[in-house]
Design an enzyme around this catalytic site. Structure first.
Site, PDB file in Angstrom:
ATOM      1  N   THR A  12       0.912  -1.196  -0.178  1.00 50.25           N
ATOM      2  CA  THR A  12       0.072  -0.055  -0.054  1.00 50.25           C
ATOM      3  C   THR A  12       0.953   1.323   0.063  1.00 50.25           C
ATOM      4  O   THR A  12       0.421   2.285  -0.013  1.00 50.25           O
ATOM      5  CB  THR A  12      -0.813  -0.031   1.163  1.00 50.25           C
ATOM      6  OG1 THR A  12      -0.257  -0.099   2.490  1.00 50.25           O
ATOM      7  CG2 THR A  12      -1.884  -1.101   1.024  1.00 50.25           C
ATOM      8  N   ALA A 246       5.956   6.091   9.115  1.00 48.62           N
ATOM      9  CA  ALA A 246       4.568   5.418   8.493  1.00 48.62           C
ATOM     10  C   ALA A 246       4.827   5.728   7.010  1.00 48.62           C
ATOM     11  O   ALA A 246       5.820   6.300   6.693  1.00 48.62           O
ATOM     12  CB  ALA A 246       3.395   6.210   8.961  1.00 48.62           C
ATOM     13  N   LYS A 247       3.879   5.324   6.037  1.00 44.09           N
ATOM     14  CA  LYS A 247       4.058   5.438   4.793  1.00 44.09           C
ATOM     15  C   LYS A 247       4.325   6.915   4.306  1.00 44.09           C
ATOM     16  O   LYS A 247       4.726   7.123   3.236  1.00 44.09           O
ATOM     17  CB  LYS A 247       2.975   4.680   3.905  1.00 44.09           C
ATOM     18  CG  LYS A 247       2.916   3.272   4.476  1.00 44.09           C
ATOM     19  CD  LYS A 247       2.657   2.396   3.292  1.00 44.09           C
ATOM     20  CE  LYS A 247       3.054   0.911   3.624  1.00 44.09           C
ATOM     21  NZ  LYS A 247       2.292  -0.131   4.106  1.00 44.09           N
ATOM     22  N   ARG A 248       3.817   7.837   5.249  1.00 45.29           N
ATOM     23  CA  ARG A 248       3.991   9.253   4.722  1.00 45.29           C
ATOM     24  C   ARG A 248       5.472   9.699   4.844  1.00 45.29           C
ATOM     25  O   ARG A 248       5.619  10.868   4.487  1.00 45.29           O
ATOM     26  CB  ARG A 248       2.953  10.267   5.528  1.00 45.29           C
ATOM     27  CG  ARG A 248       3.158   9.904   7.011  1.00 45.29           C
ATOM     28  CD  ARG A 248       2.106  10.827   8.011  1.00 45.29           C
ATOM     29  NE  ARG A 248       2.560  10.670   9.497  1.00 45.29           N
ATOM     30  CZ  ARG A 248       2.136   9.460   9.888  1.00 45.29           C
ATOM     31  NH1 ARG A 248       1.243   8.749   9.442  1.00 45.29           N
ATOM     32  NH2 ARG A 248       2.276   9.324  11.208  1.00 45.29           N
TER      33      ARG A 248
END
Ligand code: GLU
Length: 273
Positions: A12, A246-248
């Site tokens: 993701t 996190a992915k951010r």
């Protein structure tokens, strides 16, 4: 059974330093034990998974020097297996329909990390209420009915080995977890325990933000007649803000470190490996 462990990312987003730490920790444990290391693509959330992120997973891990067994399993290709397990739980009266909003359910299904933001212990609705909601076409999810599940186990305490200590499972920490819904046929919890067993995983090595999950996974294993692996939890890699990456956190992605000319050895050194 011989030692087997895995790294099981969801495609993701791009992998970051936290993923690198997790993958390398498990990979090095497998090497030290002379055991198997598997990579599993956990792409059950069809709304958020992207083929480009799966391709990046292979590229980033190979760059780090991680070697995995092939073929790699994709959970999206095993939905019938998870559905069969859910059918079994339905037949045994261990799940119920939950009509909460789609958004809160999707968040709950896709984000297993950390303690539950809210623990549901609702149990099934009265039959007439459920029938009218079903007749109105209201969407629903299947939740594990913890009270019924604990009854089915006859009140027997479940124990497992986590971080070198015998631990008593406390599934109430996560409560009536969501197992499936229409556009998301298997939650992380359901797919993960089924695949760990099917792939002969003896050691689950992952971040300490998944300690809570182990407590419910042990219960699912008992209900489905699956073996319980040994659990090991590693520390989390934090960002500059002191929070879990996190992915951010784009600066910490392996792709951007590589693009900046950082060498894999420097990544390992930075992670203390
Ligand atoms: N797909 C899960 C994640 O990305 C895997 C967690 C696990 O290792 O069980 O966090």
């Amino acid at each position: 059974m011989s030692f087997g462990t895995r790294f099981a990312p969801s495609p993701t987003g791009l992998l970051h330093l936290g993923h690198a730490f997790s993958a390398l920790t498990a990979f090095q444990a497998a090497q030290a034990a002379g055991g198997r290391f598997l990579l599993r693509i956990e792409d059950t959330d069809i709304t958020r998974c992207r083929p480009m992120f799966e391709a990046a997973i292979y590229e980033d891990l190979a760059w780090l020097g991680v070697v995995w067994e092939t073929p790699v399993w994709r959970q999206s290709e095993r939905m019938d297996v998870y559905a069969a397990a859910l059918d079994e739980l339905k037949a045994r009266g261990l799940v119920y329909r939950c009509f909460r909003t789609r958004r809160s359910l999707m968040e709950e299904m896709a984000a297993p990390h950390g303690p539950a933001t809210q623990v549901v212990r609702a149990g099934p609705l009265p039959a007439d209420e459920e029938a009218s909601l079903l007749a109105s076409g209201a969407p629903f999810a299947w939740r594990l009915w913890l009270d019924a599940a604990l009854d089915a186990l006859g009140g027997k305490a479940l124990t497992f080995e986590a971080d070198g200590a015998v631990t008593v499972a406390d599934p109430e920490r996560l409560g009536d977890i969501v197992l499936a819904r229409k556009e998301f046929p298997a939650s992380y919890h359901l797919a993960s325990v089924i695949d760990d067993a099917a792939q002969g995983i003896t050691h689950v090595i992952r971040g300490e933000d998944l300690i809570e999950a182990a407590h419910i996974h042990v219960l699912l294993q008992a209900l489905l007649g699956l073996p319980t692996p040994i659990y090991r939890h590693h520390r989390l890699i934090l960002g500059a803000d002191g929070k879990r990456l996190a992915k951010r956190d784009h600066a910490a992605t392996l792709a951007s470190l590589r693009a900046d000319g950082v060498a894999p050895d420097a990544v390992c050194a930075r992670l203390g490996l």
